[in-house]
Design a protein around this motif. Structure first.
Motif, PDB file in Angstrom:
ATOM      1  N   GLU A  18       0.830  -1.206   0.000  1.00 12.26           N
ATOM      2  CA  GLU A  18       0.000   0.000   0.000  1.00 12.26           C
ATOM      3  C   GLU A  18       0.869   1.262   0.000  1.00 12.26           C
ATOM      4  O   GLU A  18       0.536   2.258  -0.657  1.00 12.26           O
ATOM      5  CB  GLU A  18      -0.928  -0.011   1.208  1.00 12.26           C
ATOM      6  CG  GLU A  18      -2.025  -1.062   1.119  1.00 12.26           C
ATOM      7  CD  GLU A  18      -2.874  -1.115   2.369  1.00 12.26           C
ATOM      8  OE1 GLU A  18      -2.364  -0.741   3.454  1.00 12.26           O
ATOM      9  OE2 GLU A  18      -4.051  -1.523   2.269  1.00 12.26           O
ATOM     10  N   ALA A  19       1.977   1.201   0.739  1.00 11.78           N
ATOM     11  CA  ALA A  19       2.876   2.352   0.787  1.00 11.78           C
ATOM     12  C   ALA A  19       3.496   2.615  -0.586  1.00 11.78           C
ATOM     13  O   ALA A  19       3.723   3.772  -0.967  1.00 11.78           O
ATOM     14  CB  ALA A  19       3.969   2.110   1.833  1.00 11.78           C
ATOM     15  N   LEU A  20       3.768   1.572  -1.315  1.00 10.29           N
ATOM     16  CA  LEU A  20       4.352   1.727  -2.652  1.00 10.29           C
ATOM     17  C   LEU A  20       3.452   2.570  -3.558  1.00 10.29           C
ATOM     18  O   LEU A  20       3.940   3.317  -4.410  1.00 10.29           O
ATOM     19  CB  LEU A  20       4.561   0.351  -3.294  1.00 10.29           C
ATOM     20  CG  LEU A  20       5.808  -0.419  -2.884  1.00 10.29           C
ATOM     21  CD1 LEU A  20       5.721  -1.865  -3.375  1.00 10.29           C
ATOM     22  CD2 LEU A  20       7.051   0.253  -3.468  1.00 10.29           C
ATOM     23  N   LEU A  21       2.142   2.451  -3.392  1.00  6.38           N
ATOM     24  CA  LEU A  21       1.218   3.176  -4.255  1.00  6.38           C
ATOM     25  C   LEU A  21       1.319   4.687  -4.062  1.00  6.38           C
ATOM     26  O   LEU A  21       0.879   5.452  -4.929  1.00  6.38           O
ATOM     27  CB  LEU A  21      -0.223   2.709  -4.004  1.00  6.38           C
ATOM     28  CG  LEU A  21      -0.502   1.223  -4.249  1.00  6.38           C
ATOM     29  CD1 LEU A  21      -1.993   0.936  -4.102  1.00  6.38           C
ATOM     30  CD2 LEU A  21      -0.020   0.791  -5.627  1.00  6.38           C
ATOM     31  N   GLY A  22       1.895   5.117  -2.942  1.00 12.54           N
ATOM     32  CA  GLY A  22       2.082   6.546  -2.696  1.00 12.54           C
ATOM     33  C   GLY A  22       3.445   7.053  -3.131  1.00 12.54           C
ATOM     34  O   GLY A  22       3.765   8.228  -2.930  1.00 12.54           O
ATOM     35  N   ASN A  23       4.237   6.177  -3.739  1.00 11.49           N
ATOM     36  CA  ASN A  23       5.578   6.568  -4.184  1.00 11.49           C
ATOM     37  C   ASN A  23       5.474   7.396  -5.464  1.00 11.49           C
ATOM     38  O   ASN A  23       4.944   6.925  -6.472  1.00 11.49           O
ATOM     39  CB  ASN A  23       6.418   5.313  -4.431  1.00 11.49           C
ATOM     40  CG  ASN A  23       7.875   5.629  -4.682  1.00 11.49           C
ATOM     41  OD1 ASN A  23       8.221   6.547  -5.408  1.00 11.49           O
ATOM     42  ND2 ASN A  23       8.755   4.830  -4.078  1.00 11.49           N
TER      43      ASN A  23
END
Length: 254
Positions: free
Chosen positions: A25-30
């Motif tokens: 999920e954090a990757l999607l905010g990269n």
């Protein structure tokens, strides 16, 4: 999670394979995340459902045709997000989706529905390909095509069933081409249920009708003689054959 939000280059590519949902999920905010990175994520069958839903719900990402396809093929894509994407697919991608192992049954059926809804407007070459390579349901529907070449291609489809051929011959929308092509087909014309459907098809020629009667059992002939879907003159002809065969089998009774 912090690294997933900021990583670039090789570290970012390595993070695409992390198993933790929170990291995914954090990757999607990269901000460095690009289409090729999303494609790698969507290729993972173990990707968290929430992550798939976030990707599918992002209108900017869904402008990409490749990502639309990847989302549709993913087994964890929520149906309410997947179904609206079907209208954007090309004919052969719909066909591929309908035959994708692991795809949700309702999604496959909707893909088939979309194909069947537009089959009348498809070019001959497209219909031929669909008839040869489409699912059982698509091949069965294309048996009702007006072009004999499409019908032959559908009959060659390995997914087609005997029941589908028999049902198509019973259909009010069947054409003379269907009866002619099936009657000459070495694979299907010898099937008993197909023979029984052929002799009830209003387009079958009298010569073919008479030739098939010789291959039917006495019980089948009796059923045919009593079937009001068959023209009266043909039923009378069949009844005479029934009487003749009965006389040969039980001369003393007659």
């Amino acid at each position: 999670m912090a690294r997933a939000r900021t990583a670039r280059g090789e570290p970012l590519e390595a993070m695409l394979h992390h198993r933790a949902r929170e990291v995914q999920e954090a990757l999607l905010g990269n901000p460095s995340l690009r289409e090729q990175h999303l494609a790698v994520l969507l290729a993972r069958k173990d990707l968290a459902r929430e992550v798939v839903a976030s990707i599918a719900g992002n209108k900017q990402w869904m402008k990409s045709y490749a990502l639309k396809m990847a989302v549709l093929k993913h087994p964890k894509t929520p149906r309410d997000l997947a179904l609206p994407l079907l209208k954007f697919l090309y004919v052969f991608d719909l066909m591929m989706l309908a035959g994708t192992p692991g795809a949700a049954p309702d999604l496959k059926r909707r893909a088939e529905d979309a194909l069947l809804a537009q089959r009348q407007g498809l070019a001959l070459g497209q219909r031929l390909t669909l008839a040869r390579r489409g699912s059982q349901r698509i091949a069965a529907a294309l048996l009702l095509d007006a072009d004999a070449r499409v019908i032959r291609a559908a009959l060659d489809n390995p997914a087609l069933t005997e029941a589908s051929v028999a049902t198509a011959l019973f259909s009010e929308r069947s054409t003379g081409n269907l009866a002619d092509v099936v009657a000459c087909d070495p694979r299907w014309s010898v099937r008993n249920s197909v023979k029984l459907s052929l002799v009830r098809n209003r387009h079958l020629t009298l010569a073919r009708f008479a030739s098939i009667l010789n291959e039917l059992t006495l019980g089948d002939l009796r059923d045919l003689a009593a079937d009001r879907r068959v023209a009266p003159n043909l039923r009378a002809y069949v009844q005479k054959i029934v009487q003749t065969r009965s006389l040969r089998m039980h001369p003393r009774r007659v």
